[in-house]
Design a protein around this motif. Structure first.
Motif, PDB file in Angstrom:
ATOM      1  N   ASP A 130      17.849 -12.895  29.291  1.00  0.00           N
ATOM      2  CA  ASP A 130      18.898 -12.273  29.342  1.00  0.00           C
ATOM      3  C   ASP A 130      20.000 -13.357  28.256  1.00  0.00           C
ATOM      4  O   ASP A 130      20.344 -14.305  28.884  1.00  0.00           O
ATOM      5  CB  ASP A 130      19.732 -11.995  30.104  1.00  0.00           C
ATOM      6  CG  ASP A 130      19.264 -10.488  31.404  1.00  0.00           C
ATOM      7  OD1 ASP A 130      18.009 -10.405  30.809  1.00  0.00           O
ATOM      8  OD2 ASP A 130      19.375 -10.241  31.735  1.00  0.00           O
ATOM      9  N   ALA A 131      20.685 -12.375  27.393  1.00  0.00           N
ATOM     10  CA  ALA A 131      21.760 -12.791  27.174  1.00  0.00           C
ATOM     11  C   ALA A 131      23.250 -13.204  27.669  1.00  0.00           C
ATOM     12  O   ALA A 131      23.915 -14.471  26.965  1.00  0.00           O
ATOM     13  CB  ALA A 131      21.979 -12.691  25.051  1.00  0.00           C
ATOM     14  N   GLN A 132      23.855 -12.602  28.496  1.00  0.00           N
ATOM     15  CA  GLN A 132      24.975 -12.608  29.062  1.00  0.00           C
ATOM     16  C   GLN A 132      24.574 -11.706  30.591  1.00  0.00           C
ATOM     17  O   GLN A 132      23.568 -11.250  30.710  1.00  0.00           O
ATOM     18  CB  GLN A 132      26.029 -11.310  28.763  1.00  0.00           C
ATOM     19  CG  GLN A 132      25.826 -10.065  28.629  1.00  0.00           C
ATOM     20  CD  GLN A 132      26.399  -8.987  28.095  1.00  0.00           C
ATOM     21  OE1 GLN A 132      27.731 -10.269  27.178  1.00  0.00           O
ATOM     22  NE2 GLN A 132      27.339  -8.201  28.678  1.00  0.00           N
ATOM     23  N   THR A 133      25.324 -12.302  31.578  1.00  0.00           N
ATOM     24  CA  THR A 133      25.215 -11.491  33.087  1.00  0.00           C
ATOM     25  C   THR A 133      26.660 -11.119  33.446  1.00  0.00           C
ATOM     26  O   THR A 133      27.529 -11.392  32.658  1.00  0.00           O
ATOM     27  CB  THR A 133      24.611 -12.545  33.757  1.00  0.00           C
ATOM     28  OG1 THR A 133      23.949 -11.963  35.282  1.00  0.00           O
ATOM     29  CG2 THR A 133      25.114 -13.931  33.778  1.00  0.00           C
ATOM     30  N   THR A 154      32.332 -11.130  33.066  1.00  0.00           N
ATOM     31  CA  THR A 154      31.095 -11.328  31.979  1.00  0.00           C
ATOM     32  C   THR A 154      30.607 -12.391  31.630  1.00  0.00           C
ATOM     33  O   THR A 154      31.956 -13.281  31.150  1.00  0.00           O
ATOM     34  CB  THR A 154      30.958  -9.916  30.672  1.00  0.00           C
ATOM     35  OG1 THR A 154      30.462  -8.532  30.516  1.00  0.00           O
ATOM     36  CG2 THR A 154      30.009 -10.324  30.191  1.00  0.00           C
ATOM     37  N   PRO A 156      28.063 -15.166  29.403  1.00  0.00           N
ATOM     38  CA  PRO A 156      27.628 -15.707  28.421  1.00  0.00           C
ATOM     39  C   PRO A 156      26.466 -16.732  28.801  1.00  0.00           C
ATOM     40  O   PRO A 156      26.544 -17.384  30.170  1.00  0.00           O
ATOM     41  CB  PRO A 156      28.307 -16.370  27.381  1.00  0.00           C
ATOM     42  CG  PRO A 156      29.189 -16.563  28.025  1.00  0.00           C
ATOM     43  CD  PRO A 156      30.055 -15.769  29.176  1.00  0.00           C
ATOM     44  N   ALA A 158      24.189 -19.503  28.394  1.00  0.00           N
ATOM     45  CA  ALA A 158      23.918 -20.787  27.485  1.00  0.00           C
ATOM     46  C   ALA A 158      21.771 -20.892  26.995  1.00  0.00           C
ATOM     47  O   ALA A 158      21.780 -20.591  28.306  1.00  0.00           O
ATOM     48  CB  ALA A 158      24.886 -22.057  28.155  1.00  0.00           C
ATOM     49  N   ASP A 159      22.118 -21.686  26.052  1.00  0.00           N
ATOM     50  CA  ASP A 159      20.712 -22.000  26.393  1.00  0.00           C
ATOM     51  C   ASP A 159      20.100 -22.919  26.778  1.00  0.00           C
ATOM     52  O   ASP A 159      18.338 -23.069  26.824  1.00  0.00           O
ATOM     53  CB  ASP A 159      20.073 -21.805  24.301  1.00  0.00           C
ATOM     54  CG  ASP A 159      20.313 -21.124  23.427  1.00  0.00           C
ATOM     55  OD1 ASP A 159      20.226 -20.109  23.755  1.00  0.00           O
ATOM     56  OD2 ASP A 159      20.855 -21.905  22.801  1.00  0.00           O
TER      57      ASP A 159
END
Length: 305
Positions: A130-133, A154, A156, A158-159
Motif C-alpha cells: 500500500d502507498a498510504q495508510t 492519512t 504515506p 515510505a519505501d
C-alpha cells in the motif's frame, strides 16, 4: 468538562495515547490491559507496556483475562466513566461493556477503515505494498472494527518503512488526535461517518508466513520483509542456518530464484533481485550484511532456501 476516562490498551503502540490523555488533563480513572505474559528467554511474567506506564503514573490497573465476565463489566460500569479510549487492547468488548461509559467507547485504529480491519493493520498494509495508510478514531460497535469513523488522518508509507517505523509514526499521530476527539465529543461536535467500501481483513501474523519464498518478485518480497520487521522477522536458510532478513533493497538482476548473484548479498528472485542489507543469524543480534559476510561468506552461485 473534565471527562472521566477509562483507558484500554496493551502494547507500546498504545502508550503515547495514554500519555497524551494524562498530559491534557483528562481524569483517567482506570486502565485495563492484558494480564502479564511470559516473555524473554527466562519466560518470566512481564507486565504490558501500558501496565508499566500506568503504574508509573499512579493509575489503578485491571488485567481481566476475559472481559465478558459479568463481574468485570460490573466493575467497569461502577467507575461511572464518561468515555472509554481503546488502543490495541487485544480483547473484543461485548455490547454491555460498550454501553457502560456515558458516551460509549472510542477506538484508535491504525488503518483507513474498512481497509485492514483486525489485528495486524500496520503489517498487512506494508506487506500488501500500500502507498498510504492512516490512523482513525471510531465509535466502537458490535463486530470487528465496524464502527463509524469520527476522526481520520492519512499517512504515506515510505519505501523504507518497516512495521516498527510505521507503527511508531502512527502511534504518535494517533495520540495527538485524542484531545481533539474528546473535546469535540464533550461538546457534541463529532460527526460519525459510516465506513464505505469493501472491507479487507488484517489477520494476525502467523509465523508460518515468515519464510521467504524466493520465487516471488523482488518488490513483493521487499514489502513482505519490511512488513514482518522486526517481529516475527522474515527468514531464509543460508548454509543450513536460519537467518532473518530485516531490510533488503530491490535491484536489477536475474538468475535462479534464491541464488546469490555476487558476493555482496544480491539474491535472485522470481522477478528481479534483492540486495540484503540488514540480517540476523540465529542466536545473534542484527548486523549489516557486510559484517555477516565477514564470518560467513556468501559467494556467487550459493543457493538460499
Amino acid at each position: 468538562m473534565n471527562l472521566r476516562v477509562v483507558f484500554m490498551g496493551t502494547p507500546d503502540f498504545a502508550v503515547p495515547s495514554l500519555s497524551e490523555l494524562i498530559a491534557n488533563g483528562y481524569d483517567v480513572v482506570r486502565v485495563y490491559t492484558q494480564p502479564p505474559r511470559p516473555a524473554g528467554r527466562g519466560k518470566s511474567l512481564t507486565k504490558s507496556p501500558v501496565h508499566q506506564f500506568a503504574e508509573i503514573m499512579g493509575i489503578p490497573v485491571e488485567t481481566p483475562e476475559k472481559f465478558r465476565k459479568s463481574r468485570v463489566i460490573d466493575g467497569l460500569a461502577a467507575l461511572d466513566a464518561d468515555v472509554a479510549c481503546v488502543v490495541a487492547y487485544g480483547q473484543i468488548l461485548p455490547q454491555r461493556a460498550l454501553d457502560a461509559p456515558r458516551l460509549g467507547c472510542l477506538n484508535l485504529h491504525g488503518s483507513l477503515l474498512p481497509r485492514w480491519r483486525g489485528a495486524a493493520p500496520v503489517q498487512r498494509a506494508i506487506m500488501a505494498g500500500d502507498a498510504q495508510t492512516g490512523v482513525q478514531i471510531m465509535q466502537m460497535a458490535a463486530g470487528l472494527d465496524t464502527g463509524d469513523v469520527l476522526l481520520s488522518e492519512t499517512v504515506p508509507i515510505a519505501d523504507n518503512d518497516t512495521a516498527a517505523t510505521l507503527s511508531e509514526r502512527l502511534s504518535r499521530i494517533g495520540a495527538g488526535m485524542w484531545p481533539r476527539a474528546l473535546a469535540a465529543l464533550d461538546r457534541g461536535g463529532l460527526t460519525p461517518t459510516p465506513q464505505s467500501g469493501e472491507p479487507t481483513y488484517a489477520h494476525k501474523i502467523d509465523k508460518s508466513e515468515a519464510r521467504i519464498d524466493w520465487t516471488r518478485p523482488a518488490r513483493d518480497l521487499d514489502c513482505h520483509i519490511r512488513g514482518l520487521a522486526p517481529f516475527p522477522g522474515a527468514w531464509c536458510e543460508i548454509g543450513g542456518q536460519r537467518v532473518k532478513i530485516h531490510m533488503a533493497k530491490p535491484e536489477d538482476g536475474q538468475g535462479g530464484a534464491g541464488t546469490a548473484l555476487d558476493d555482496k548479498g544480491l539474491i535472485a528472485c522470481g522477478q528481479g533481485a534483492l540486495r540484503l542489507i540488514t540480517v540476523q543469524p540465529a542466536g545473534k543480534g542484527k548486523m549489516s550484511f557486510d559484517d555477516y559476510a565477514k564470518g560467513r561468506p556468501l559467494p556467487a552461485g550459493k543457493k538460499l532456501l
